[in-house]
Write a protein that holds these residues in place. Structure first.
Motif, PDB file in Angstrom:
ATOM      1  N   ASP A  57      39.972  59.463 110.666  1.00  0.00           N
ATOM      2  CA  ASP A  57      40.771  58.593 109.803  1.00  0.00           C
ATOM      3  C   ASP A  57      41.650  59.356 108.823  1.00  0.00           C
ATOM      4  O   ASP A  57      42.532  58.771 108.196  1.00  0.00           O
ATOM      5  N   LEU A  58      41.406  60.648 108.662  1.00  0.00           N
ATOM      6  CA  LEU A  58      42.120  61.403 107.638  1.00  0.00           C
ATOM      7  C   LEU A  58      43.551  61.766 108.022  1.00  0.00           C
ATOM      8  O   LEU A  58      44.449  61.666 107.193  1.00  0.00           O
ATOM      9  N   ALA A  59      43.775  62.197 109.264  1.00  0.00           N
ATOM     10  CA  ALA A  59      45.122  62.617 109.668  1.00  0.00           C
ATOM     11  C   ALA A  59      46.143  61.495 109.505  1.00  0.00           C
ATOM     12  O   ALA A  59      47.196  61.699 108.891  1.00  0.00           O
ATOM     13  N   PRO A  60      45.873  60.286 110.007  1.00  0.00           N
ATOM     14  CA  PRO A  60      46.849  59.223 109.825  1.00  0.00           C
ATOM     15  C   PRO A  60      47.039  58.847 108.351  1.00  0.00           C
ATOM     16  O   PRO A  60      48.138  58.479 107.941  1.00  0.00           O
ATOM     17  N   ALA A  61      45.991  58.990 107.564  1.00  0.00           N
ATOM     18  CA  ALA A  61      46.073  58.610 106.153  1.00  0.00           C
ATOM     19  C   ALA A  61      46.987  59.524 105.345  1.00  0.00           C
ATOM     20  O   ALA A  61      47.619  59.085 104.388  1.00  0.00           O
ATOM     21  N   VAL A  62      47.065  60.799 105.734  1.00  0.00           N
ATOM     22  CA  VAL A  62      47.912  61.740 104.988  1.00  0.00           C
ATOM     23  C   VAL A  62      49.172  62.141 105.750  1.00  0.00           C
ATOM     24  O   VAL A  62      49.991  62.898 105.242  1.00  0.00           O
ATOM     25  N   GLY A  63      49.327  61.650 106.971  1.00  0.00           N
ATOM     26  CA  GLY A  63      50.557  61.876 107.725  1.00  0.00           C
ATOM     27  C   GLY A  63      50.753  63.269 108.267  1.00  0.00           C
ATOM     28  O   GLY A  63      51.882  63.749 108.357  1.00  0.00           O
ATOM     29  N   VAL A  64      49.661  63.936 108.627  1.00  0.00           N
ATOM     30  CA  VAL A  64      49.764  65.256 109.256  1.00  0.00           C
ATOM     31  C   VAL A  64      48.887  65.254 110.504  1.00  0.00           C
ATOM     32  O   VAL A  64      48.121  64.329 110.730  1.00  0.00           O
ATOM     33  N   SER A  65      48.983  66.308 111.287  1.00  0.00           N
ATOM     34  CA  SER A  65      48.197  66.379 112.525  1.00  0.00           C
ATOM     35  C   SER A  65      46.720  66.612 112.217  1.00  0.00           C
ATOM     36  O   SER A  65      46.358  67.075 111.130  1.00  0.00           O
TER      37      SER A  65
ATOM     38  N   ARG B 280      45.890  68.665 100.333  1.00  0.00           N
ATOM     39  CA  ARG B 280      44.492  68.773  99.911  1.00  0.00           C
ATOM     40  C   ARG B 280      44.204  67.847  98.738  1.00  0.00           C
ATOM     41  O   ARG B 280      43.121  67.271  98.652  1.00  0.00           O
ATOM     42  N   VAL B 281      45.165  67.701  97.857  1.00  0.00           N
ATOM     43  CA  VAL B 281      44.994  66.754  96.742  1.00  0.00           C
ATOM     44  C   VAL B 281      44.860  65.333  97.295  1.00  0.00           C
ATOM     45  O   VAL B 281      43.991  64.567  96.871  1.00  0.00           O
ATOM     46  N   GLN B 282      45.682  64.987  98.274  1.00  0.00           N
ATOM     47  CA  GLN B 282      45.571  63.667  98.910  1.00  0.00           C
ATOM     48  C   GLN B 282      44.214  63.494  99.580  1.00  0.00           C
ATOM     49  O   GLN B 282      43.571  62.440  99.448  1.00  0.00           O
ATOM     50  N   LEU B 283      43.773  64.510 100.305  1.00  0.00           N
ATOM     51  CA  LEU B 283      42.481  64.439 100.978  1.00  0.00           C
ATOM     52  C   LEU B 283      41.350  64.257  99.970  1.00  0.00           C
ATOM     53  O   LEU B 283      40.461  63.428 100.161  1.00  0.00           O
ATOM     54  N   MET B 284      41.392  65.016  98.878  1.00  0.00           N
ATOM     55  CA  MET B 284      40.363  64.873  97.852  1.00  0.00           C
ATOM     56  C   MET B 284      40.390  63.475  97.258  1.00  0.00           C
ATOM     57  O   MET B 284      39.339  62.872  97.024  1.00  0.00           O
ATOM     58  N   SER B 285      41.570  62.940  97.050  1.00  0.00           N
ATOM     59  CA  SER B 285      41.701  61.589  96.502  1.00  0.00           C
ATOM     60  C   SER B 285      41.051  60.563  97.432  1.00  0.00           C
ATOM     61  O   SER B 285      40.302  59.683  96.988  1.00  0.00           O
ATOM     62  N   LEU B 286      41.327  60.695  98.724  1.00  0.00           N
ATOM     63  CA  LEU B 286      40.718  59.797  99.709  1.00  0.00           C
ATOM     64  C   LEU B 286      39.201  59.945  99.738  1.00  0.00           C
ATOM     65  O   LEU B 286      38.462  58.954  99.786  1.00  0.00           O
ATOM     66  N   LEU B 287      38.731  61.163  99.720  1.00  0.00           N
ATOM     67  CA  LEU B 287      37.293  61.404  99.790  1.00  0.00           C
ATOM     68  C   LEU B 287      36.581  60.903  98.533  1.00  0.00           C
ATOM     69  O   LEU B 287      35.486  60.347  98.614  1.00  0.00           O
ATOM     70  N   ILE B 288      37.197  61.073  97.394  1.00  0.00           N
ATOM     71  CA  ILE B 288      36.597  60.579  96.153  1.00  0.00           C
ATOM     72  C   ILE B 288      36.575  59.052  96.148  1.00  0.00           C
ATOM     73  O   ILE B 288      35.591  58.440  95.741  1.00  0.00           O
ATOM     74  N   ALA B 289      37.649  58.440  96.623  1.00  0.00           N
ATOM     75  CA  ALA B 289      37.717  56.977  96.670  1.00  0.00           C
ATOM     76  C   ALA B 289      36.634  56.398  97.576  1.00  0.00           C
ATOM     77  O   ALA B 289      36.116  55.312  97.329  1.00  0.00           O
ATOM     78  N   GLU B 290      36.286  57.119  98.636  1.00  0.00           N
ATOM     79  CA  GLU B 290      35.282  56.657  99.602  1.00  0.00           C
ATOM     80  C   GLU B 290      34.005  57.476  99.522  1.00  0.00           C
ATOM     81  O   GLU B 290      33.325  57.681 100.524  1.00  0.00           O
ATOM     82  N   ARG B 291      33.669  57.940  98.332  1.00  0.00           N
ATOM     83  CA  ARG B 291      32.536  58.862  98.171  1.00  0.00           C
ATOM     84  C   ARG B 291      31.195  58.275  98.589  1.00  0.00           C
ATOM     85  O   ARG B 291      30.299  59.006  98.980  1.00  0.00           O
ATOM     86  N   GLU B 292      31.045  56.973  98.525  1.00  0.00           N
ATOM     87  CA  GLU B 292      29.765  56.355  98.894  1.00  0.00           C
ATOM     88  C   GLU B 292      29.517  56.429 100.404  1.00  0.00           C
ATOM     89  O   GLU B 292      28.406  56.693 100.839  1.00  0.00           O
ATOM     90  N   THR B 293      30.554  56.180 101.188  1.00  0.00           N
ATOM     91  CA  THR B 293      30.392  56.138 102.643  1.00  0.00           C
ATOM     92  C   THR B 293      30.857  57.410 103.335  1.00  0.00           C
ATOM     93  O   THR B 293      30.434  57.692 104.449  1.00  0.00           O
ATOM     94  N   GLY B 294      31.739  58.166 102.704  1.00  0.00           N
ATOM     95  CA  GLY B 294      32.351  59.312 103.348  1.00  0.00           C
ATOM     96  C   GLY B 294      33.506  58.855 104.229  1.00  0.00           C
ATOM     97  O   GLY B 294      33.715  57.652 104.424  1.00  0.00           O
ATOM     98  N   VAL B 295      34.276  59.803 104.726  1.00  0.00           N
ATOM     99  CA  VAL B 295      35.431  59.490 105.558  1.00  0.00           C
ATOM    100  C   VAL B 295      35.361  60.321 106.830  1.00  0.00           C
ATOM    101  O   VAL B 295      35.116  61.526 106.785  1.00  0.00           O
TER     102      VAL B 295
END
Length: 118
Positions: free
Chosen positions: A63-71, A44-59
């Motif tokens: 794209d999230l599962a491959p980015a954090v390495g889970v199903s 969840r910390v990784q997901l929040m980090s990704l979402l904050i980094a892309e806050r302007e466009t959203g994610v």
């Protein structure tokens, strides 16, 4: 096994006095704990980090599962926890959902912990 916290509607804005302002009552402590518990997982910390980094466009969820390495199912579980805590929001676009952080609630949570942080 950790003690399960009660289910509460935490989608509303975070609104509590800073911890340094005095003793927190039981209801406010529960609201804060539920939100912090939602962040108490490395994925969840990784997901929040990704979402904050892309806050302007959203994610996109796709794209999230491959980015954090889970199903994708695991990502969906974690996103639900973050959404239920009021820390993210999703917008349906076609068959996918695009997620963004709720910066207002994240900022409020930061100010509860440290009123000088933001």
């Amino acid at each position: 096994m950790p003690k399960a916290l009660p289910v509460l509607d935490t989608t509303a804005a975070v609104c509590c006095a800073p911890l340094a302002a005095g003793v927190v009552d039981a209801d406010a402590a529960l609201e804060i704990a539920l939100r912090m518990k939602a962040l108490a997982d490395p994925v969840r910390v990784q997901l929040m980090s990704l979402l904050i980094a892309e806050r302007e466009t959203g994610v996109c969820t796709c794209d999230l599962a491959p980015a954090v390495g889970v199903s994708e199912a695991t990502v969906s579980h974690h996103l639900k926890q973050l959404r239920d805590a009021g820390l993210i929001e999703g917008t349906k676009k076609g068959t996918n959902t695009w997620y963004r952080p709720r910066l207002d609630n994240l900022g409020a949570l930061c100010r509860i912990i440290d009123p000088n942080c933001c």
